[in-house]
Write an enzyme that holds these catalytic residues in place. Structure first.
Site, PDB file in Angstrom:
ATOM      1  CE  LYS A 147      -3.292   2.759   2.562  1.00 51.06           C
ATOM      2  NZ  LYS A 147      -2.405   3.946   2.417  1.00 51.06           N
ATOM      3  N   GLY A 204       4.042   3.573  10.912  1.00 48.87           N
ATOM      4  CA  GLY A 204       3.258   4.793  10.820  1.00 48.87           C
ATOM      5  C   GLY A 204       2.830   5.298  12.177  1.00 48.87           C
ATOM      6  CB  SER A 205       0.180   7.694  13.094  1.00 53.70           C
ATOM      7  OG  SER A 205      -1.022   7.038  12.739  1.00 53.70           O
ATOM      8  N   GLY A 209      -1.942   2.772  13.507  1.00 50.67           N
ATOM      9  CA  GLY A 209      -1.463   1.412  13.701  1.00 50.67           C
ATOM     10  C   GLY A 209      -2.310   0.617  14.667  1.00 50.67           C
ATOM     11  CD  GLU A 228       9.425   1.677  13.239  1.00 49.15           C
ATOM     12  OE1 GLU A 228       9.738   2.878  13.231  1.00 49.15           O
ATOM     13  OE2 GLU A 228       9.937   0.827  12.487  1.00 49.15           O
ATOM     14  CB  CYS A 265      10.855   5.613  13.804  1.00 46.30           C
ATOM     15  SG  CYS A 265      12.138   4.670  12.959  1.00 46.30           S
ATOM     16  CD  GLU A 355       6.998   9.644  17.719  1.00 49.84           C
ATOM     17  OE1 GLU A 355       8.017   9.493  17.014  1.00 49.84           O
ATOM     18  OE2 GLU A 355       5.962   8.962  17.574  1.00 49.84           O
TER      19      GLU A 355
END
Length: 472
Positions: A147, A204-205, A209, A228, A265, A355
């Site tokens: 994707k 991703g976020s 996620g 992640e 990240c 974060e």
């Protein structure tokens, strides 16, 4: 509706190719990976400028990232040639009744099946169409349905053209490599729900996620979700380091915080510094070094808006003292932000633990080693923890290392956490909320293990054993 049908068709094609691809030899898949690496490099002159046009990450950075992507494709090929995917453990038969006696047991590993791979925004080559997740899934013998990330659609399509050409030239069915686009939530949901999908790899976020992980878990037949999700990557400055030098490490840290406009990240977001004069010198040097940095524009308007909101929340907190002014919202590129807070206030305020993805960090001042441990435990799961000044063993140092190891997937004792090597010993994951599967890694050659399932063959016939772990 036609868009959603195309997702179903891509997953179905991957499912139809899965059996034969799983039964392919390591040598054949290694040739595919090497051919993909060669094709990427051959198209460098068109790919890198296109990536720069869409991301603004800089030609030099993107050129190096293409090198990294080709390197890891070839690295997984080498691992295949060493037998990593088809590792066999064989226990010969022992006469007698269990537990001392047993029949012959041969443990092999089977590919899970089609993997839905969600490309990341911040690494348009290395964590995108032909990035590490795709490389490790193909190495394991799993077809992929990629994707694309909407942050770089033209680059994604161009890379897909290259990949499809290589797949065809190598004689593989087109189902081995499938591609979909779509920025809507519905697109991702439909892909995760597709019956043929056997696993998901996501970078991703946190919110996105977790939502997709929940969908993967609630399927009629749940599937593993390797996500992640985000990390504050605390860095602990110990007194021993402050006694040696402050300005040099502060400059390196400032560069790490702003590298790629903080869109890593592993960007250090929490800096734990002892209270006192030596700590003051370090924090002052860090603020000065950060003020000299000039981050580039961020990847998308959404990422920039989230960064501005996060920095505003920090700056508006009554317990945070701004060492650098918050970035101007109208500016094309963000300015770095640095705030300072005492440990007790940081621990008590959950908002400060979140974060902020971008060139920003919080300095947390601690009065003792135990308070530094409390800060780490409050933060919880992280991709990395860095300990500067832990060279000499002591009870306090052991306690810090123990805590760091409990909450992080990678513990550093020198350098900065940005820059993740592709190697056999690498681990890029961590306890929740850094990732959904803390024992798995998305970087390094162990990433292949995510997509291989162990099976014990008991008293297997000789023809099956002669396949030496290759599925039939």
């Amino acid at each position: 509706m036609s868009h959603l049908v195309s997702i179903d068709a891509a997953a179905l094609a991957a499912g139809q190719a899965a059996g034969d691809f799983a039964a392919s030899s390591a040598a054949a898949r290694a040739r595919l990976l090497r051919a993909l690496a060669d094709a990427l490099e051959a198209e460098r002159e068109s790919l890198v400028p296109l990536a720069e046009q869409e991301t603004g990450l800089g030609l030099s950075r993107l050129d190096g990232e293409l090198d990294r992507t080709a390197f890891q494709l070839r690295g997984f090929a080498t691992e295949l040639e060493r037998g990593a995917a088809h590792r066999v453990e064989d226990d010969p038969a022992v006469a007698g009744a269990p537990p001392a006696g047993r029949l012959r047991l041969t443990r092999v590993r089977l590919p899970l099946g089609p993997v839905a791979m969600f490309a990341a925004s911040n690494f348009p080559f290395a964590f995108s169409v032909l990035g590490g997740d795709t490389a490790s899934a193909l190495a394991a013998g799993c077809p992929v349905v990629v994707k694309a990330h909407p942050a770089h659609p033209m680059l994604s399509r161009k890379t897909v053209e290259i990949a499809r050409r290589v797949v065809e030239q190598q004689g593989w069915p087109e189902g081995v490599f499938q591609f979909i686009e779509g920025a809507s939530v519905e697109t991702g949901v439909r892909l995760v729900q597709a019956p043929a999908i056997a696993a998901v790899a996501f970078t991703g976020s946190f919110r996105g996620g977790i939502a997709l992980a929940d969908i993967a878990a609630r399927r009629p037949r749940p599937i593993p979700f390797f996500g992640e999700l985000g990390s504050t990557n605390p860095l602990i400055v110990l007194p021993a380091m402050l006694q040696r030098d402050a300005k040099g490490p502060a400059a390196a840290l400032a560069q790490s915080i702003c590298q790629g406009s903080g869109q890593f990240c592993t960007s250090p977001g929490v800096i734990v510094v002892p209270a006192g004069n030596a700590g003051d010198v370090f924090v002052s040097a860090l603020a000065k070094a950060l003020s000299a940095q000039a981050p580039q524009r961020m990847l998308t308007e959404g990422i920039r808006s989230a960064f501005d909101r996060g920095v505003s929340a920090w700056a508006d907190s009554s317990s945070v003292r701004a060492l650098l002014a918050p970035p101007a919202r109208g500016a094309a590129a963000p300015s770095p932000f640095l705030g300072e807070v005492v440990a007790g206030d940081f621990i008590a305020d959950a908002l400060l633990h979140e974060e902020v993805f971008g060139p920003a960090a919080l300095v947390v001042r601690v009065a003792s080693n135990n308070q530094a441990i409390d800060v780490l435990q409050t933060i919880g799961g992280s991709l990395t923890v860095t300990l500067w000044g832990a060279e000499d063993e002591s009870e306090e140092t052991r306690a810090l290392v123990r805590t760091a190891s409990q909450i992080a997937g990678r513990v550093l004792f020198a350098g900065v956490p940005t820059g993740v090597a592709v190697a056999a010993a690498q681990h890029h994951g961590g306890p929740y909320p850094a990732s959904t599967q803390p024992w798995s890694t998305s970087v390094g050659y162990a990433a292949m293990d995510r997509f291989l399932r162990p099976v014990a063959l008991q008293d297997a016939p000789e023809w099956l054993l002669e396949r030496q772990g290759v599925p039939c």
